[in-house]
Design an enzyme around this catalytic site. Structure first.
Site, PDB file in Angstrom:
ATOM      1  CB  ALA A   1      -0.971  -0.022   1.183  1.00  0.00           C
TER       2      ALA A   1
ATOM      3  CG  ASP B   1      -2.732  -3.866   1.076  1.00  0.00           C
ATOM      4  OD1 ASP B   1      -2.246  -3.444   0.011  1.00  0.00           O
ATOM      5  OD2 ASP B   1      -2.251  -4.831   1.689  1.00  0.00           O
TER       6      ASP B   1
END
Length: 390
Positions: free
Chosen positions: A55, A248
């Site tokens: 991420a 994420d």
């Protein structure tokens, strides 16, 4: 971090400008290959095809994608087009949206003829900020590992090492540098604490076996790669002192969306009283989402990632090999959601907190929802709901 003795980030600008370099992570661990991205389309492809992943790194790469888009077309239409192109690459990682919104907001009032230069500077600042956030996460996580060492008696020559299980790759390859879940491990190893890391292979893309193991091996951290379904057995036999993973997307209430299989590790840890921590920087928190299971879109990727594996043959060639019968369908959900109730704590750049709305609000008061006046209709409704829950 160092690659063969050279300090290296996962993304860096070309010396002459106008392009960025990345590590092609699809080639690891067998080949270390860098790739130059010259335009917006190349950046979008790199994110979609997972040449870059994780991420924070997706967000940083997208920031440079906007900058390259401004070099192509700095108009308002060009800015909108660049942002929309990048937003469509991967739906789950919230850092992607965060970075694109940060770029768009900073460029909105900038005259078009100055946008390319301003965008380049902003993208660099986002990358530098990511490094600082991740190192701070490492410092806070180190405190937890030191506490475990004291409890286990490792610091006084007791039985060791400290066994830590991790899932997928949340190391420096998933960020600009340091990593999230692995940053505390690097700090602990460098501080001389005897740690050992159980590395889930993390099917279907084997990012634990390929990327985390490569990172730890390069840094000299003792580790063992295990099949994904081994973690529960290790916990049952007292061979895991702590689990630490990345995320994420984390909701405002502490639910965590991470690589598929994380939820099962959390269940096993909960059943065996093993501390389960999640490491994340502030930009990974999605303050607009409260229920991770119902509100976070889960990316579904190509079935070929499940039906094939990639690796080096006995002859030394790198090849894809099919492992399923012809005609057998495969499902490939990339992420799952771990409820906050299974999480011991969230390790952020601001400290460690409970996986809850109150815990996150305590660390990020500027993002906490405004209190509802007690006398308002909304306040009365909320009070009635709370009383009913009792």
């Amino acid at each position: 971090m160092n690659v063969k003795g050279t300090p290296t980030r996962t993304i860096w600008p070309a010396r002459e400008g106008g392009a960025v370099w990345i590590i092609d992570q699809t080639r690891l661990p067998h080949e270390f290959v860098t790739q130059r991205l010259n335009d917006l389309g190349a950046v979008a492809h790199a994110i979609r095809a997972m040449l870059v992943r994780g991420a924070p790194l997706i967000g940083a790469t997208a920031a440079y994608g906007v900058a390259l888009g401004m070099a192509e077309d700095p108009s308002d239409e060009g800015l909108t087009r660049a942002c929309q192109t990048l937003l469509a690459t991967r739906p789950t990682a919230v850092n992607l949206r965060w970075a694109i919104e940060a770029m768009a907001e900073s460029l909105a009032a900038v005259p078009p003829d100055q946008r390319a230069q301003a965008a380049w500077a902003k993208a660099g600042a986002i990358c530098d900020e990511d490094v600082a956030l991740n190192e701070a996460i490492g410092d806070h996580g180190l405190g937890i590992i030191k506490d475990l060492a004291r409890t286990k008696g490792v610091e006084k020559g007791g039985e060791g090492p400290i066994n830590i299980l991790t899932h997928c790759n949340a190391g420096w390859l998933a960020t600009v540098d340091w990593g999230t879940a692995l940053a505390p491990l690097y700090k602990a190893h460098d501080a001389g604490l005897p740690i050992h890391v159980w590395v889930d292979e993390t099917r279907p893309r084997n990012q634990g076996a390929s990327l985390t193991a490569w990172e730890l091996n390069s840094h000299g951290v003792p580790h063992t790669v295990i099949a994904d379904n081994t973690g529960g057995h290790l916990m049952q036999h007292g061979l895991v002192d702590m689990v630490i993973v990345g995320t994420d997307r984390t909701t405002a209430t502490g639910d965590v969306c991470n690589k598929i299989g994380t939820y099962l590790k959390a269940l096993a840890a909960f059943d065996n009283a093993v501390p389960f921590y999640v490491a994340l920087p502030g930009p990974t928190i999605d303050w607009t989402v409260n229920d991770g299971l119902r509100e976070i879109p889960i990316e579904q990727r190509d079935a070929a990632e499940v039906t094939r594996v990639w690796g080096r043959t006995a002859a030394g060639a790198l090849e894809w090999v099919t492992i399923t019968p012809t005609g057998s369908p495969a499902a490939n959900y990339a992420f799952d959601v771990t409820p906050a109730r299974l999480i011991t704590g969230l390790i952020t750049e601001r400290g460690v907190c409970a996986a809850s709305a109150a815990g996150l609000a305590g660390l990020y008061p500027e993002r906490a929802p405004a209190p509802v006046p007690a006398g308002s209709a909304a306040g009365k409704g909320a009070a009635a709901t709370a009383d009913g829950a009792l």
